[in-house]
Design an enzyme around this catalytic site. Structure first.
Site, PDB file in Angstrom:
ATOM      1  N   HIS A 255      -4.030 -10.319   7.607  1.00  0.00           N
ATOM      2  CA  HIS A 255      -4.101 -11.021   6.548  1.00  0.00           C
ATOM      3  C   HIS A 255      -3.392 -12.243   6.751  1.00  0.00           C
ATOM      4  O   HIS A 255      -3.027 -13.268   6.183  1.00  0.00           O
ATOM      5  CB  HIS A 255      -2.940 -10.504   5.774  1.00  0.00           C
ATOM      6  CG  HIS A 255      -2.958  -9.278   4.785  1.00  0.00           C
ATOM      7  ND1 HIS A 255      -2.738  -7.269   5.913  1.00  0.00           N
ATOM      8  CD2 HIS A 255      -3.946  -8.082   4.174  1.00  0.00           C
ATOM      9  CE1 HIS A 255      -3.339  -6.523   5.512  1.00  0.00           C
ATOM     10  NE2 HIS A 255      -4.293  -6.999   4.250  1.00  0.00           N
TER      11      HIS A 255
ATOM     12  N   ASP B 181       0.791  -0.668   0.027  1.00  0.00           N
ATOM     13  CA  ASP B 181       0.170  -0.262   0.729  1.00  0.00           C
ATOM     14  C   ASP B 181       0.972   1.105   0.406  1.00  0.00           C
ATOM     15  O   ASP B 181       0.898   2.106  -0.921  1.00  0.00           O
ATOM     16  CB  ASP B 181      -1.227   0.508   1.040  1.00  0.00           C
ATOM     17  CG  ASP B 181      -1.883  -0.943   0.963  1.00  0.00           C
ATOM     18  OD1 ASP B 181      -2.850  -1.696   2.171  1.00  0.00           O
ATOM     19  OD2 ASP B 181      -2.265  -1.468  -0.013  1.00  0.00           O
TER      20      ASP B 181
END
Length: 587
Positions: A226, A112
């Site tokens: 995650h 990101d």
């Protein structure tokens, strides 16, 4: 413990877009750019600062559920647990472009940070007049990852990020300047502490059936969103009255130097966010909220606001997270006032992911057709900034590209030991594309800034991954530096030197790697830092730095995951650093 691996969907590949369509179906205030997976406000107020966020899908309602007045202007969605591409993010920035500027907020995950950061730098390179109208905030609120474990990577971004969206979004809606919105977002991000807990892993649609290694009698403290490993496992599963005190200790400790991130003093005023990670029943979540409140009251903390619900998930993970947002002291003169912060949290928003959701009833999907605008590029040489010798400039680029192609087998061999084996092929793919554009005249010495933009885009499109993002950010930033060099006829050596220094410094805002780190940063920094001497001396310094990575402990990059003794025994230099060496020796 068995992982829930059955899902209700059409196909795994279409799930993200179909889910975004569902958000549009229930919220008439937003529209969807399907090609780029961008959810955005239809009626963007161009007189106010815009907020852009995003990341991998699978964390719903984050990020698309927080698009609305008083929160986010646009959310960019990647595939499940995968960062969106820079081109997606650039399209989002274009969609919400306005008179006051745009704040980009990302969770602290490498993909990101790099991809959103690259989009920011590319946008600035393509629109130099707007390069100062973008700000970037990284949120890392996880206390499970201590300083020793996180090293230069830092804390992961978790549910506390949503509080940054709310406070900054409400301030932007009030008409504040970009600098004011950026400062309050940064301030909030620095006062967040989050810890997650889960009974098991989650399953990504479209992947094979798996078994969680968390047993039926265990709970994992500190698991990431995650499926990343946590801080520790506890067995048997403790009662909430035993578990919650352990979690609050991790959140508020000031004696653990490895995990003390927020300066709690005890009896602080806090905002509490109890977040469902996706798979808990409301019945269980209510019991957790009650226990958190009870324990904080017992410790003397003042709870100014208590939020509970589903804000940032990990698909259907059977767990929860607790976020504490430490408010300023009531008489503090060095922080935003507590009244201001609470008023921004309380400000109404029509973002459906927040508790105050839209009451509008949509009988059918309000169709909204959207086509992304193609970004315009100058023709080479058209009002451009030429090299002092355009032919030599382009010949030099060709030579470096060819040398990198020739070095692929050597770099690949290095990377099979020091990484994941693809570095040589990645660099070769980028070099081949650069060489092709140079030979066809698409890459020209008649406009060096445009050439740097082209190389940046090649790195993004043809290389990909972390190295592609790093190269793209660097060359986008270099283009900005050349634009700002002030030269009118051609770029002087002083102009190049300053632009290179600026590009390196901008790259450092998106990676924490610093020399010596056993990464491509080592020779790049050595080259730029010694440019005041001579070009040949700088190239020699870069080559020495690349050679020295044989003996450097890996602090970042793929090599950080390779067992340290193996790297020392093999005496393998870092493949990425070697690629930089090859380029510079042939420029």
């Amino acid at each position: 413990m068995s992982v829930q691996s059955k899902h209700l969907l059409n196909t795994p590949e279409s799930l993200v877009v179909e889910s975004l369509r569902g958000v549009c179906a229930t919220n008439p205030e937003v529209a969807l750019d399907e090609a780029n997976k961008i959810l955005f406000q239809k009626a963007v107020d161009r007189s106010k600062v815009a907020l852009v966020c995003g990341g991998g899908s699978g964390h719903e309602p984050a990020h698309s559920g927080f698009v609305g007045k008083g929160m986010l202007s646009a959310a960019v969605c990647g595939n499940i647990f995968a960062s969106p591409s820079p081109s997606q993010v650039r399209n989002a920035i274009n969609l919400v472009d306005n008179q006051k500027g745009t704040l980009i907020v990302v969770k602290n995950y490498t993909g990101d940070v790099l991809n959103f950061g690259l989009a920011k730098e590319q946008f600035g390179a393509l629109h130099p007049e707007k390069s100062n109208s973008l700000e970037f905030v990284i949120v890392g609120d996880d206390v499970a990852v201590g300083r020793e474990q996180g090293k230069i990577v830092g804390r992961r971004g978790l549910a506390g990020t949503v509080l940054v969206y709310k406070v900054a979004g409400a301030l932007a809606q009030s008409g504040a300047s970009l600098n004011e919105v950026y400062e309050i977002a940064t301030w909030v991000a620095g006062r967040l502490a989050t810890i997650g807990v889960s009974l098991g892993h989650t399953h990504v649609p479209g992947t094979g059936t798996s078994e969680s290694d968390i047993s039926t009698s265990e709970i994992e403290i500190g698991m990431g969103i995650h499926n990343e490993s946590g801080h520790k496992r506890v067995s048997p599963i403790p009662k909430l009255s035993e578990l919650i005190p352990q979690l609050l200790d991790l959140l508020t400790s000031t004696t653990d130097s490895d995990r003390s991130f927020v300066p709690f003093k005890g009896r602080d005023e806090v905002v509490v966010l109890v977040n469902n990670l996706g798979g808990l029943s409301e019945l269980e979540l209510g019991g957790i909220v009650a226990e958190v409140r009870k324990e904080l009251d017992a410790r003397g903390y003042g709870i100014s606001r208590l939020l509970s619900g589903t804000y940032m998930t990990s698909l259907n993970m059977p767990g929860f997270s607790i976020t504490l947002f430490m408010l300023p002291e009531k008489n503090s003169t060095s922080s935003p006032s507590i009244d201001l912060i609470l008023s921004l949290l309380d400000e109404e928003t029509d973002a459906p992911g927040w508790k105050c959701t839209s009451k509008a009833v949509v009988s059918s999907l309000d169709k909204y057709s959207f086509h992304s605008k193609t970004e315009e590029h100058r023709n080479p040489g058209q009002n451009g900034l030429p090299a002092s010798d355009p032919n030599s400039f382009i010949d030099s680029i060709k030579k470096a590209a060819q040398a990198l192609i020739n070095a692929e087998p050597e770099i690949t061999k290095m990377d099979t030991i020091a990484g994941d084996g693809d570095c040589g092929l990645t660099l070769k793919a980028g070099a081949e594309a650069v060489l092709s554009k140079a030979e066809t005249g698409e890459l020209s010495g008649s406009d060096v800034a445009q050439a740097m933009i082209s190389i940046s885009q090649i790195a993004e499109d043809k290389m990909g991954g972390t190295s592609g993002a790093l190269y793209s950010i660097f060359f986008s930033a270099l283009a900005q530096g050349l634009h700002a060099s002030g030269d009118s006829n051609h770029v002087s050596s002083q102009g190049w030197t300053k632009a290179l220094h600026d590009a390196r410094d901008k790259l450092y805002t998106y990676t924490r790697a610093r020399p010596p780190s056993r990464t491509l940063v080592d020779p790049l920094d050595a080259f730029i830092s010694t440019l005041s001497k001579s070009f040949d001396a700088s190239v020699k310094a870069a080559a020495d730095a690349a050679e020295n990575t044989r003996d450097v402990e890996a602090k970042a990059g793929r090599s950080a995951y390779v067992e340290g003794d193996r790297l020392k025994n093999e005496k393998i230099p870092d493949p990425g650093a070697w690629g930089v060496k090859v380029i510079l020796e042939n420029i």
